[in-house]
Design an enzyme around this catalytic site. Structure first.
Site, mmCIF file in Angstrom:
data_model
loop_
_atom_site.group_PDB
_atom_site.id
_atom_site.type_symbol
_atom_site.label_atom_id
_atom_site.label_comp_id
_atom_site.label_asym_id
_atom_site.label_seq_id
_atom_site.Cartn_x
_atom_site.Cartn_y
_atom_site.Cartn_z
ATOM 1 C CE LYS A 126 83.811 -19.807 102.075
ATOM 2 N NZ LYS A 126 84.199 -20.291 103.421
ATOM 3 C CG HIS B 163 96.769 -43.695 126.103
ATOM 4 N ND1 HIS B 163 96.756 -44.657 125.120
ATOM 5 C CD2 HIS B 163 96.579 -42.519 125.473
ATOM 6 C CE1 HIS B 163 96.563 -44.076 123.945
ATOM 7 N NE2 HIS B 163 96.449 -42.757 124.128
ATOM 8 C CD GLU B 164 95.235 -39.254 127.244
ATOM 9 O OE1 GLU B 164 95.966 -38.447 126.642
ATOM 10 O OE2 GLU B 164 94.352 -39.913 126.656
HETATM 11 P P1 ADP Z 1 81.735 -18.931 105.721
HETATM 12 O O1 ADP Z 1 80.708 -18.367 104.826
HETATM 13 O O2 ADP Z 1 83.138 -18.607 105.300
HETATM 14 O O3 ADP Z 1 81.592 -20.386 105.992
HETATM 15 P P2 ADP Z 1 80.486 -17.194 107.574
HETATM 16 O O4 ADP Z 1 80.648 -15.915 106.864
HETATM 17 O O5 ADP Z 1 79.162 -17.830 107.494
HETATM 18 O O6 ADP Z 1 81.598 -18.225 107.139
HETATM 19 O O7 ADP Z 1 80.894 -16.957 109.097
HETATM 20 C C1 ADP Z 1 80.101 -17.385 110.155
HETATM 21 C C2 ADP Z 1 80.193 -16.440 111.318
HETATM 22 O O8 ADP Z 1 81.501 -16.413 111.866
HETATM 23 C C3 ADP Z 1 79.935 -15.000 110.925
HETATM 24 O O9 ADP Z 1 78.581 -14.730 110.975
HETATM 25 C C4 ADP Z 1 80.702 -14.224 111.974
HETATM 26 O O10 ADP Z 1 79.966 -14.082 113.143
HETATM 27 C C5 ADP Z 1 81.861 -15.109 112.263
HETATM 28 N N1 ADP Z 1 83.028 -14.696 111.479
HETATM 29 C C6 ADP Z 1 83.647 -15.437 110.536
HETATM 30 N N2 ADP Z 1 84.697 -14.792 110.021
HETATM 31 C C7 ADP Z 1 84.751 -13.601 110.641
HETATM 32 C C8 ADP Z 1 85.638 -12.470 110.521
HETATM 33 N N3 ADP Z 1 86.648 -12.467 109.674
HETATM 34 N N4 ADP Z 1 85.390 -11.418 111.319
HETATM 35 C C9 ADP Z 1 84.364 -11.417 112.191
HETATM 36 N N5 ADP Z 1 83.504 -12.438 112.336
HETATM 37 C C10 ADP Z 1 83.688 -13.537 111.578
HETATM 38 ZN ZN ZN Z 2 96.233 -41.240 122.810
#
Ligand code: ADP
Ligand code: ZN
Ligand code: MG
Length: 632
Positions: free
Chosen positions: A226, A442-443
């Site tokens: 975002k 278990h696993e």
């Molecule tokens: P949010 O604000 O939704 O929590 P961010 O924008 O901070 O997420 O995303 C963190 C990092 O993850 C970005 O800097 C980028 O490197 C990577 N990232 C996240 N979504 C994308 C996307 N759609 N395309 C490319 N990189 C992404």
């Molecule tokens: Zn387990």
């Protein structure tokens, strides 16, 4: 972005310095001019000598000048050492007055000239209340400065400007991020393309009288890009990007946050066309009065100010407000109404194709071996967000670096995925032989149950190498496809797989251990959802019994948490238990059926620590042969 005026703070401390210096110079002088205090009896004796000059009689004390030699004779020896002389040889002395009606006649007799002093007290009394007051104010403003951010530091020193924004607005003239850098969220991009167009050419939109929405809210889970998206919009349109995080508004003093909002918009107006971005809007725009126990005037004021600004700016001014949140449901309704953040853009977790595209964006920065198939990696990482994928690429590159390799190969990615999913490998954690046996069974219990049930994610790997903080072993199941809809059957099967671990333990060792705690928690969550959310229990009907989720408490604040009868509550509890019991029983059934494979598999697992999905299939097939012979 705070404009850098000549630093008020340094000026301030220079003045302090000067004041202290002055004090240091003046103090000794002033001290030496103070009269030397002597006893009253000594004073009387001095009067008798007739050598006193300038005797002043005040209400509290008497002062006079005496020649040094005279004074020395009446004082203990050495008392005058180090006392500087005032005029000529004269020393000024003072004595505190005692009730002594005989003083005046004595002065008369000695023929000493004397005068009374009307004490000038206004200065001292003024000081006596002004000084503490001044100190208080100093202290107070210091504290204010400290608490109200202390960051911007552009506070103009004067009291009137308390609360004047120290807004830590983050400004970028050029974000250098474009839509190229954001992948896998094509719908969001398409929606925001309009905003970009508008910023580049506002006239086009005013032609038919349409106007662009003022506020666009980006909604989606953390890490989906975002913030990145918002910066990309600014970069794509080539306009300045002013951002501030909602959490920064959470201030101690009422009014400061509101001032920041005002400031933010004022700054932006000066730069239009521009993008204002409020990150983590939920920290600020939480529904007002949602929690009466913690009324928060500050947040309300800030929010109100935001609403005012939202209404106040003219869309044709070329300002667009973007905001992001991962919890849209808790936002105040007033923020979401038409004319404010009425446009909401979903930035969701990427699907398989989207993941491949995001990977493609991030592998641009690393040296990749030819054999790496990004589609394949995308298939292995359902549920990963953009941030997870960025992290994955980096981890893989780190692993390759550690190998001293020339390029990052597929193996690095596989290892990185595992690392991210299961935490770091901890080979050095030492388990007792018995613990290892328990973990192995278990696993394997999980794995065998998973392999025997239809519609369950296939088992990729079983390991008894302890990982992460708490996992002693793990069974890795990888989904073959993204799932959005699950049938009751599939949910039950998932629970059965989860209980496979515990079932194996009790089947083999006839005991239970703490190792299943996590499994039980997950299984219970599924069961609870089946009962209370999905309406899958006939006896309870197609009714949701779920208590209000966090955000919808707009009106139903703190109303009774439970909205069903005691009897229903009991039925729910029973149904959950039943579901778990059933899952446990069918897990036990499956394991009993495959008891031989369970034993041989566990044996094998203890030897090699890791078994692949294929190896497990092989084990099952070997077992199946005699069984088929039997049946035919
Ligand atoms: P949010 O604000 O939704 O929590 P961010 O924008 O901070 O997420 O995303 C963190 C990092 O993850 C970005 O800097 C980028 O490197 C990577 N990232 C996240 N979504 C994308 C996307 N759609 N395309 C490319 N990189 C992404
Ligand atoms: Zn387990
Ligand atoms: Mg963010």
């Amino acid at each position: 972005m705070t404009t850098a005026k000549p630093d008020k703070r340094t000026q301030f401390s220079i003045w302090y310095f000067v004041a202290v210096l002055l004090l240091l110079f003046l103090l000794p002088d002033w001290l030496s001019n103070q009269p030397h205090t002597i006893r009253y009896s000594e004073f009387r004796a001095l009067v008798a000598t007739g050598e006193l000059r300038d005797v002043s009689v005040a209400a509290e004390e008497v002062t006079a000048s005496v020649p040094r030699s005279q004074l020395a004779a009446y004082l203990p020896s050495g008392a005058l050492d180090g006392i500087p002389t005032g005029n000529g040889d004269l020393i000024r002395v003072r004595a505190v007055r005692v009730e002594d009606p005989g003083l005046l006649p004595l002065l008369e007799d000695a023929g000493v000239a004397y005068s009374g002093i009307s004490e000038n007290t206004w200065l001292t009394s003024l000081l006596s209340w002004l000084l503490p007051l001044g100190l208080l104010i100093l202290f107070w403003s210091f504290m204010l400065r400290r608490m109200s951010g202390g960051l911007g530091g552009s506070g103009s020193g004067s009291m009137m400007s308390i609360g004047k924004s120290k807004a830590k607005v983050y400004m970028e003239k050029d974000t250098r991020v474009t839509f190229e850098d954001v992948a896998g969220v094509d719908e969001a991009k398409a929606e925001l393309q309009e905003v970009v167009d508008f910023l580049q050419d506002p006239e086009k939109y005013s032609r038919l009288g349409a106007h662009i929405p003022k506020g666009v809210l980006l909604v989606g889970p953390p890490g989906t890009g975002k913030t990145l998206m918002a910066r990309a919009v600014a970069g794509q349109a080539g306009v300045p990007f002013l951002s501030i995080s909602g959490s920064e508004f959470v201030e101690m003093f009422v009014g400061v946050g509101a001032a920041r909002v005002r400031d933010l918009f004022n700054q932006a107006r000066g730069m239009a066309p521009a993008i204002i971005f409020i990150d983590e809007l939920d920290a600020l725009g939480r529904a007002r009065g949602a929690n009466p126990m913690m009324a928060n005037d500050e947040k309300e004021q800030t929010l109100n100010q935001l609403l005012v600004e939202l209404d106040g700016f003219d869309p044709s001014s070329g300002l667009i407000l973007l905001a992001a949140t991962n919890r849209p449901e808790i936002l105040d309704q007033a923020l979401l109404r038409a004319g404010r953040f009425d446009r909401q853009v979903l930035v969701d977790r990427p699907d398989r194709i989207g993941r491949a595209q995001i990977l493609a964006v991030h592998v641009r920065k690393i040296t990749l071996a030819r054999d790496v198939d990004l589609d394949h990696i995308a298939a292995l990482t359902p549920g990963f967000t953009g941030a997870d994928l960025a992290n994955l690429v980096n981890e893989a590159a780190l692993l390759a670096t550690r190998r001293n390799a020339d390029a990052v190969i597929l193996e690095d990615f596989n290892a990185a995925i595992e690392r991210i999913i299961a935490g770091l490998e901890k080979k050095n954690r030492i388990l007792s032989e018995h613990e290892r046996r328990t973990v192995a069974y278990h696993e394997l219990g999980h794995a065998l149950v998973a392999m025997s049930l239809p519609g369950v994610d296939p088992v990729q790997k079983v390991s008894i190498i302890p990982r992460g903080i708490s996992a002693l072993g793990y069974t890795l199941q990888r989904p073959t496809e993204d799932r959005f809809l699950l049938s009751e059957e599939e949910l039950r099967n998932r629970m059965t797989v989860l209980l496979g671990g515990r079932a194996a333990e009790s089947l083999i060792f006839n005991m239970t251990s703490t190792g299943a705690a996590d499994d039980l928690q997950k299984a219970t969550a599924i069961a609870r959802d089946m009962v209370t959310r999905f309406g899958m229990i006939p006896a309870l009907g197609q009714v949701t019994y779920e208590t209000a989720p966090q955000g919808l408490m707009q009106q139903r604040v703190f109303s009774a948490e439970r909205q069903y009868s005691e009897a229903t509550a009991e039925a729910i509890d029973q149904s959950i238990r039943q579901l778990i019991d059933q899952a446990f029983n069918s897990a036990t059934g499956i394991l009993t059926e495959h008891r031989d494979t369970l034993d041989s598999g566990a044996q094998r697992l203890l030897e090699v620590e890791v078994l692949s999905g294929e190896a497990l299939q092989e084990l099952l097939r070997n077992e199946a042969r005699p069984a088929t012979l039997h049946s035919t």
